[in-house]
Scaffold this motif. Structure first.
Motif, PDB file in Angstrom:
ATOM      1  N   GLY A   1       0.860  -1.186   0.213  1.00 42.78           N
ATOM      2  CA  GLY A   1      -0.133  -0.017  -0.256  1.00 42.78           C
ATOM      3  C   GLY A   1       0.903   0.982   0.266  1.00 42.78           C
ATOM      4  O   GLY A   1       2.025   1.493   0.203  1.00 42.78           O
ATOM      5  N   THR A   2       0.027   2.468  -0.065  1.00 48.60           N
ATOM      6  CA  THR A   2       1.050   3.707   0.008  1.00 48.60           C
ATOM      7  C   THR A   2       0.481   4.124   1.557  1.00 48.60           C
ATOM      8  O   THR A   2      -0.128   4.069   2.186  1.00 48.60           O
ATOM      9  N   TYR A   3       2.072   4.300   1.913  1.00 46.79           N
ATOM     10  CA  TYR A   3       1.931   4.527   3.333  1.00 46.79           C
ATOM     11  C   TYR A   3       3.201   6.579   3.453  1.00 46.79           C
ATOM     12  O   TYR A   3       4.408   6.798   2.337  1.00 46.79           O
ATOM     13  N   THR A   4       2.928   7.327   4.447  1.00 49.30           N
ATOM     14  CA  THR A   4       3.904   8.416   4.580  1.00 49.30           C
ATOM     15  C   THR A   4       4.778   8.183   6.124  1.00 49.30           C
ATOM     16  O   THR A   4       3.991   6.981   7.202  1.00 49.30           O
ATOM     17  N   VAL A   5       5.744   8.821   6.092  1.00 50.65           N
ATOM     18  CA  VAL A   5       6.695   8.254   7.476  1.00 50.65           C
ATOM     19  C   VAL A   5       7.056   9.556   7.988  1.00 50.65           C
ATOM     20  O   VAL A   5       7.084  10.321   6.984  1.00 50.65           O
ATOM     21  N   ARG A   6       6.289   9.721   9.049  1.00 55.70           N
ATOM     22  CA  ARG A   6       6.514  11.056   9.622  1.00 55.70           C
ATOM     23  C   ARG A   6       7.088  11.227  11.514  1.00 55.70           C
ATOM     24  O   ARG A   6       6.646  10.207  11.871  1.00 55.70           O
ATOM     25  N   VAL A   7       8.145  11.829  11.020  1.00 55.09           N
ATOM     26  CA  VAL A   7       8.938  12.038  12.273  1.00 55.09           C
ATOM     27  C   VAL A   7       8.320  13.163  13.521  1.00 55.09           C
ATOM     28  O   VAL A   7       7.814  14.275  13.184  1.00 55.09           O
ATOM     29  N   ALA A   8       7.949  12.313  14.452  1.00 51.20           N
ATOM     30  CA  ALA A   8       7.915  13.606  16.010  1.00 51.20           C
ATOM     31  C   ALA A   8       8.224  14.230  16.209  1.00 51.20           C
ATOM     32  O   ALA A   8       9.004  14.151  17.057  1.00 51.20           O
ATOM     33  N   THR A   9       8.077  15.914  15.348  1.00 54.10           N
ATOM     34  CA  THR A   9       9.396  16.907  16.338  1.00 54.10           C
ATOM     35  C   THR A   9       9.239  16.884  17.908  1.00 54.10           C
ATOM     36  O   THR A   9      10.674  17.404  18.296  1.00 54.10           O
ATOM     37  N   ASN A  10       8.412  16.640  18.245  1.00 50.09           N
ATOM     38  CA  ASN A  10       7.721  17.072  19.480  1.00 50.09           C
ATOM     39  C   ASN A  10       9.152  15.774  20.375  1.00 50.09           C
ATOM     40  O   ASN A  10       9.546  16.116  21.577  1.00 50.09           O
TER      41      ASN A  10
END
Length: 230
Positions: free
Chosen positions: A199-208
Motif C-alpha cells: 500500500g501507500t504510506y507516509t512516515v513522519r518524525v514526531a518533532t516534539n
C-alpha cells in the motif's frame, strides 16, 4: 458401483415397472492461486500465479474428498465429481499472508478464502457443472524504515561520524493521514515498521520527541526526498 440392480423374482403375469436408473454428468471445480502484489484482493494484470500451493476439497460434512497442488502457473482443478456440496481449503504458502476476501465485485477475479480459516464457503455443484471461480490471493508482508541521525553539517547527507538519534518517535500514516502505527528509534537511531500489507504510506518524525534545541533538517535536497532522509 456395479451398474446392476438387485435380483427380483417375477411371478406369472406380473408387470413390475419400478426398476429405474438415474445418471448424472461429472462436475468440476477450481481455479487460481496468485500473488496479490498490491494487496487489493483483486487479480490484476501481471500478478503471477503461485505454484505448488496445497489445495484440499471437502464435502459438506467436512470429509476430505481429494487433494492437489497448483501447477506452475498457479492453477488447480478437481474433476469427475458427483453433484453435491463442497468447499475448498487452500494452504497459505510459507512467507505469505492472505489477501482481502470478496473484493472488486467479480467472483472470477477476487479471493474467496477466509483469512481466519483458509477455507471457502460451501458451494453446490449440479450435474455437469464446471465452476472455475474459486481463487485465493496471498501477498508477502512489506516493511519501511530506517534511520534518524544528527546532521551536524546540515547538508542532508549521512556523513561518517554523524551519530544516530535514539528514542525519537516515528509515526506511520495511511493515505488519509491516519496514524497506523508508532515506534521509536533504537539506541543507534534505527527504526522499522514490519509486516505491512502492500500500500501507500507516509512516515513522519514526531518533532516534539526530538532532543531540546534540535529540529528536523528542512534542506530541500531531491536526493534526501528520494532516500527518505531526515
Amino acid at each position: 458401483s456395479s451398474g446392476s440392480t438387485a435380483t427380483t423374482t417375477l411371478i406369472s403375469g406380473e408387470n413390475d415397472p419400478t426398476w429405474d436408473a438415474g445418471l448424472s454428468l461429472p462436475a468440476s471445480i477450481g481455479n487460481f492461486v496468485w500473488e496479490d502484489q498490491d494487496g487489493d484482493g483483486v487479480q490484476d494484470a501481471g500478478e503471477p500465479g503461485l505454484p505448488n500451493a496445497a489445495v484440499r476439497l471437502y464435502d459438506a460434512s467436512s470429509n476430505l474428498i481429494a487433494a492437489t497442488a497448483t501447477d506452475g502457473s498457479g492453477f488447480y482443478s478437481f474433476t469427475n465429481l458427483p453433484a453435491g456440496s463442497y468447499y475448498l481449503n487452500i494452504a497459505r504458502p510459507a512467507g505469505y499472508v492472505h489477501t482481502l476476501r470478496d473484493r472488486g465485485g467479480n467472483d472470477a477475479s477476487d479471493s474467496d478464502v477466509n483469512p481466519a480459516t483458509g477455507s471457502t464457503i460451501a458451494t453446490a455443484l449440479i450435474s455437469g457443472e464446471n465452476d472455475p471461480t474459486w481463487d485465493a490471493g496471498f501477498y508477502r508482508p512489506a516493511s519501511v524504515g530506517d534511520y534518524v541521525w544528527l546532521d551536524e553539517d546540515w547538508d542532508g547527507v549521512q556523513d561518517p561520524g554523524e551519530a544516530g538519534m535514539p528514542n525519537v518517535q516515528i509515526q506511520l500514516l495511511s493515505t488519509n493521514g491516519t496514524v497506523i502505527s508508532t515506534t521509536s528509534t533504537d539506541i543507534n537511531g534505527l527504526y522499522l515498521f514490519p509486516d505491512l500489507p502492500p500500500g501507500t504510506y507516509t512516515v513522519r518524525v514526531a518533532t516534539n520527541t526530538l532532543p531540546a534545541g534540535l529540529v528536523a533538517n528542512q534542506t530541500f535536497d531531491p536526493d534526501a526526498v528520494r532516500d527518505h532522509r531526515t
